[in-house]
Enzyme design. Structure first.
Site, PDB file in Angstrom:
ATOM      1  N   ARG A 104       0.819  -1.238   0.000  1.00 54.74           N
ATOM      2  CA  ARG A 104       0.000   0.000   0.000  1.00 54.74           C
ATOM      3  C   ARG A 104       0.839   1.268   0.000  1.00 54.74           C
ATOM      4  NH1 ARG A 104      -2.791  -3.217   3.809  1.00 54.74           N
ATOM      5  NH2 ARG A 104      -4.589  -4.206   2.840  1.00 54.74           N
ATOM      6  N   LYS A 109       2.881  11.557 -11.035  1.00 48.83           N
ATOM      7  CA  LYS A 109       2.005  10.744 -11.889  1.00 48.83           C
ATOM      8  C   LYS A 109       2.742   9.449 -12.187  1.00 48.83           C
ATOM      9  CE  LYS A 109      -0.978  13.988 -14.397  1.00 48.83           C
ATOM     10  NZ  LYS A 109      -1.300  14.583 -15.711  1.00 48.83           N
ATOM     11  N   GLU A 124       9.272  19.489 -24.381  1.00 46.81           N
ATOM     12  CA  GLU A 124       8.577  19.708 -23.101  1.00 46.81           C
ATOM     13  C   GLU A 124       9.080  20.995 -22.442  1.00 46.81           C
ATOM     14  OE1 GLU A 124       6.029  17.965 -22.180  1.00 46.81           O
ATOM     15  OE2 GLU A 124       6.228  15.903 -22.884  1.00 46.81           O
ATOM     16  N   LYS A 166       6.721  23.414 -13.220  1.00 48.62           N
ATOM     17  CA  LYS A 166       5.901  22.225 -12.951  1.00 48.62           C
ATOM     18  C   LYS A 166       5.617  22.091 -11.460  1.00 48.62           C
ATOM     19  CE  LYS A 166       4.880  17.506 -13.859  1.00 48.62           C
ATOM     20  NZ  LYS A 166       5.031  16.308 -14.668  1.00 48.62           N
ATOM     21  N   GLU A 198      -4.819  17.300 -10.651  1.00 51.85           N
ATOM     22  CA  GLU A 198      -5.347  17.791 -11.928  1.00 51.85           C
ATOM     23  C   GLU A 198      -6.859  18.053 -11.893  1.00 51.85           C
ATOM     24  OE1 GLU A 198      -3.177  16.173 -15.272  1.00 51.85           O
ATOM     25  OE2 GLU A 198      -4.925  16.444 -16.539  1.00 51.85           O
ATOM     26  N   ARG A 225      -3.497  22.009 -13.424  1.00 50.23           N
ATOM     27  CA  ARG A 225      -2.470  21.050 -13.873  1.00 50.23           C
ATOM     28  C   ARG A 225      -2.698  20.612 -15.327  1.00 50.23           C
ATOM     29  NH1 ARG A 225       0.505  16.079 -10.627  1.00 50.23           N
ATOM     30  NH2 ARG A 225       1.815  15.466 -12.391  1.00 50.23           N
ATOM     31  N   ASN A 261      -0.612  19.879 -20.075  1.00 48.65           N
ATOM     32  CA  ASN A 261      -0.889  19.045 -21.252  1.00 48.65           C
ATOM     33  C   ASN A 261      -0.949  19.857 -22.537  1.00 48.65           C
ATOM     34  OD1 ASN A 261      -1.115  16.335 -20.355  1.00 48.65           O
ATOM     35  ND2 ASN A 261      -2.925  16.962 -19.213  1.00 48.65           N
ATOM     36  N   HIS A 309      -0.456  18.241 -25.903  1.00 49.97           N
ATOM     37  CA  HIS A 309      -0.526  16.785 -25.749  1.00 49.97           C
ATOM     38  C   HIS A 309      -1.762  16.173 -26.412  1.00 49.97           C
ATOM     39  CE1 HIS A 309       2.764  17.500 -23.058  1.00 49.97           C
ATOM     40  NE2 HIS A 309       2.843  16.245 -22.687  1.00 49.97           N
ATOM     41  N   HIS A 355      -0.941  13.281 -28.720  1.00 52.79           N
ATOM     42  CA  HIS A 355      -1.397  11.906 -28.482  1.00 52.79           C
ATOM     43  C   HIS A 355      -2.045  11.331 -29.728  1.00 52.79           C
ATOM     44  CE1 HIS A 355      -1.509  12.493 -23.837  1.00 52.79           C
ATOM     45  NE2 HIS A 355      -0.362  11.986 -24.243  1.00 52.79           N
ATOM     46  N   HIS A 391       7.365  10.475 -27.857  1.00 53.45           N
ATOM     47  CA  HIS A 391       6.339  11.293 -27.199  1.00 53.45           C
ATOM     48  C   HIS A 391       6.656  12.792 -27.337  1.00 53.45           C
ATOM     49  CE1 HIS A 391       3.481  12.605 -24.166  1.00 53.45           C
ATOM     50  NE2 HIS A 391       4.464  13.193 -23.509  1.00 53.45           N
TER      51      HIS A 391
HETATM   52  P1  NAD Z   1      12.315   6.409 -22.050  1.00 52.49           P
HETATM   53  O1  NAD Z   1      12.216   6.192 -20.614  1.00 52.49           O
HETATM   54  O2  NAD Z   1      11.825   5.333 -22.948  1.00 52.49           O
HETATM   55  O3  NAD Z   1      13.824   6.749 -22.426  1.00 52.49           O
HETATM   56  C1  NAD Z   1      14.149   6.993 -23.776  1.00 52.49           C
HETATM   57  C2  NAD Z   1      15.343   6.135 -24.225  1.00 52.49           C
HETATM   58  O4  NAD Z   1      16.546   6.688 -23.698  1.00 52.49           O
HETATM   59  C3  NAD Z   1      15.298   4.700 -23.750  1.00 52.49           C
HETATM   60  O5  NAD Z   1      15.813   3.867 -24.746  1.00 52.49           O
HETATM   61  C4  NAD Z   1      16.221   4.723 -22.542  1.00 52.49           C
HETATM   62  O6  NAD Z   1      16.770   3.462 -22.239  1.00 52.49           O
HETATM   63  C5  NAD Z   1      17.278   5.682 -23.021  1.00 52.49           C
HETATM   64  N1  NAD Z   1      18.036   6.360 -21.978  1.00 52.49           N
HETATM   65  C6  NAD Z   1      17.578   6.868 -20.822  1.00 52.49           C
HETATM   66  N2  NAD Z   1      18.532   7.580 -20.213  1.00 52.49           N
HETATM   67  C7  NAD Z   1      19.633   7.492 -20.976  1.00 52.49           C
HETATM   68  C8  NAD Z   1      20.939   8.017 -20.874  1.00 52.49           C
HETATM   69  N3  NAD Z   1      21.283   8.854 -19.884  1.00 52.49           N
HETATM   70  N4  NAD Z   1      21.839   7.706 -21.835  1.00 52.49           N
HETATM   71  C9  NAD Z   1      21.476   6.902 -22.878  1.00 52.49           C
HETATM   72  N5  NAD Z   1      20.248   6.411 -23.055  1.00 52.49           N
HETATM   73  C10 NAD Z   1      19.338   6.704 -22.098  1.00 52.49           C
HETATM   74  O7  NAD Z   1      11.538   7.741 -22.514  1.00 52.49           O
HETATM   75  P2  NAD Z   1      11.303   9.158 -21.811  1.00 52.49           P
HETATM   76  O8  NAD Z   1      11.111  10.095 -22.914  1.00 52.49           O
HETATM   77  O9  NAD Z   1      12.290   9.420 -20.766  1.00 52.49           O
HETATM   78  O10 NAD Z   1       9.910   8.929 -21.071  1.00 52.49           O
HETATM   79  C11 NAD Z   1       8.735   8.631 -21.778  1.00 52.49           C
HETATM   80  C12 NAD Z   1       7.731   8.074 -20.809  1.00 52.49           C
HETATM   81  O11 NAD Z   1       7.463   9.061 -19.824  1.00 52.49           O
HETATM   82  C13 NAD Z   1       6.397   7.708 -21.437  1.00 52.49           C
HETATM   83  O12 NAD Z   1       5.991   6.463 -20.955  1.00 52.49           O
HETATM   84  C14 NAD Z   1       5.453   8.791 -20.940  1.00 52.49           C
HETATM   85  O13 NAD Z   1       4.129   8.340 -20.805  1.00 52.49           O
HETATM   86  C15 NAD Z   1       6.060   9.121 -19.616  1.00 52.49           C
HETATM   87  N6  NAD Z   1       5.757  10.471 -19.117  1.00 52.49           N
HETATM   88  C16 NAD Z   1       5.304  10.582 -17.857  1.00 52.49           C
HETATM   89  C17 NAD Z   1       5.051  11.835 -17.333  1.00 52.49           C
HETATM   90  C18 NAD Z   1       4.613  11.945 -15.909  1.00 52.49           C
HETATM   91  O14 NAD Z   1       4.226  13.044 -15.486  1.00 52.49           O
HETATM   92  N7  NAD Z   1       4.699  10.889 -15.138  1.00 52.49           N
HETATM   93  C19 NAD Z   1       5.261  12.982 -18.096  1.00 52.49           C
HETATM   94  C20 NAD Z   1       5.753  12.846 -19.384  1.00 52.49           C
HETATM   95  C21 NAD Z   1       6.004  11.578 -19.896  1.00 52.49           C
HETATM   96  N1  GLY Z   2       3.051  15.650 -17.683  1.00 55.29           N
HETATM   97  C1  GLY Z   2       1.856  16.309 -17.248  1.00 55.29           C
HETATM   98  C2  GLY Z   2       1.647  16.257 -15.793  1.00 55.29           C
HETATM   99  O1  GLY Z   2       2.480  15.785 -15.048  1.00 55.29           O
HETATM  100  O2  GLY Z   2       0.630  16.689 -15.339  1.00 55.29           O
END
Ligand code: NAD
Ligand code: GLY
Length: 359
Positions: free
Chosen positions: A118, A140, A182, A224, A234, A238, A242, A245, A249, A262
């Site tokens: 939990r 998130k 972003e 942020k 949100e 918040r 987006n 987005h 999307h 993304h």
């Molecule tokens: P990712 O985590 O897939 O990383 C992108 C690529 O870079 C991967 O191949 C990873 O292995 C590689 N990588 C990471 N760090 C590295 C480094 N220092 N050197 C070399 N390679 C490296 O993608 P991302 O863009 O970081 O994240 C995308 C994800 O984040 C999506 O799932 C999206 O939904 C999520 N997201 C979440 C939020 C949130 O608020 N929680 C906001 C935006 C995006």
């Molecule tokens: N990436 C949008 C949020 O965290 O609300």
């Protein structure tokens, strides 16, 4: 090192940003005050940075879970594998999950931490630019479902975010550009001075200039953190995070989540949001042109795939911001002046979709 705080009363936490933080043992030791640590990373990031983390935490029991790399592994099945490791090692409620990776690792590890017994503590060590300026902050957490992205998740804040800007040196250029989208978003939402700064410093950011990166990451996290501090779940403001987005999307979904990163899709989404804002929000045409020019400076694409307006509209209709059957859009009155609205003429949206996605 610069420190910011996400202010959420008893769940407030610091975001530490600086060069070479992973080499500073005392910082990592203070960030993870647990005996039992589950280090979650992936096959790309772990060989690069897990040794530094483990060496800093040599006096703890560190168990590693190294996930395959890729968005397709941000799933319940992968989370189940991580839960299995926690259980097999008899980790209790005082254990801590340390997420070392980009947004995929961070979202999944945070989700596991939110659910295990939990809720146990977790710390984000984001390693992509996108995760350093966005996903590691704000709590998130989620995994994907075959029916859609991030459908299963929780709002669950980390106890700290530790951002080492040095790790960006190994990041592929395309991933860096995705993170820049972003960053541009924050300027467009509420900080036109930051947008101007980006216009002047994009080349330095792309060249990984340490001072420029630190400033851009700090300002992005600050924006942020402030918004999350006011609207964690949100309920209103918040949603501004987006910006771009909803359209982005549609691009990701229509192209099967493999062709566009993304951040790349968000970049084009920012431009489409700006065009729609010119039509209905009074955004000056010059501002729209500046958005397009800045995206190009960042090396990002500015043309959406020609999937057709009708198909794009179909994706818009399942956006999380739909309320009472109406798609609410994040629009701008001008650079730095975003607002959320469902009150716009349908014809303007149709026109914008045709212009961007083709008839
Ligand atoms: P990712 O985590 O897939 O990383 C992108 C690529 O870079 C991967 O191949 C990873 O292995 C590689 N990588 C990471 N760090 C590295 C480094 N220092 N050197 C070399 N390679 C490296 O993608 P991302 O863009 O970081 O994240 C995308 C994800 O984040 C999506 O799932 C999206 O939904 C999520 N997201 C979440 C939020 C949130 O608020 N929680 C906001 C935006 C995006
Ligand atoms: N990436 C949008 C949020 O965290 O609300």
């Amino acid at each position: 090192m610069q420190t910011l705080t996400v202010e959420l009363e008893d769940r407030s936490y610091p975001i530490n940003i600086g060069e070479g933080l992973l080499g500073q043992h005392s910082l990592l030791q203070a960030a993870v005050p647990a005996r039992d640590i589950l280090l979650v990373s992936n096959t790309t990031v772990a060989p690069l940075y897990a040794p530094a983390v483990k060496s800093a935490l040599a006096d703890r029991r560190v168990v590693e879970v190294i996930l395959p790399d890729g968005e397709q592994y941000k799933s319940l099945a992968t989370a189940a594998r991580v839960f299995d490791v926690l259980v097999a090692n008899r980790f209790g409620r005082d254990a801590l999950v340390l997420a070392l990776g980009g947004g995929v690792v961070g979202d999944l590890a945070g989700f596991v931490a939110a659910c295990y017994q939990r809720g146990i503590d977790y710390v984000q060590v984001p390693t992509t630019l996108l995760s350093q300026v966005d996903s590691s902050v704000g709590g998130k957490t989620a995994v994907n479902h075959p029916g859609g992205k991030n459908l299963i998740g929780a709002f669950y804040q980390p106890r700290e975010v530790l951002t080492d800007t040095d790790v960006l040196k190994s990041l592929p250029e395309r991933e860096l550009q995705a993170g820049l989208a972003e960053i541009i978003k924050y300027g467009m939402i509420c900080d036109s001075a930051f947008f101007i700064w980006l216009e002047h410093n994009m080349a330095a950011l792309r060249a990984l200039d340490a001072t420029a990166l630190a400033l851009a990451i700090h300002r992005s996290c600050q924006v942020k953190a402030q918004i999350v501090g006011r609207d964690e779940r949100e309920q209103g403001e918040r949603a501004l995070l987006n910006l771009g987005h909803t359209f982005g999307h549609a691009i990701e979904a229509a192209t099967g989540y493999v062709e566009w990163l993304h951040g790349e899709a968000v970049g084009v989404g920012l431009l489409i949001a700006a065009r729609m804002s010119e039509r209905v929000g009074g955004m000056p045409a010059d501002d729209v042109a500046r958005v397009e020019a800045l995206l190009k400076l960042a090396g990002l694409r500015t043309a959406a795939p020609k999937i057709g307006a009708a198909k794009a509209a179909g994706y818009l209709s399942i956006d999380k911001k739909v309320k009472s059957g109406r798609v609410r859009l994040v629009l701008m009155k001008g650079l730095g002046q975003a607002y959320l609205s469902g009150d716009y003429p349908d014809a303007a949206l149709q026109e914008t979709l045709r212009e961007s996605f083709g008839a």
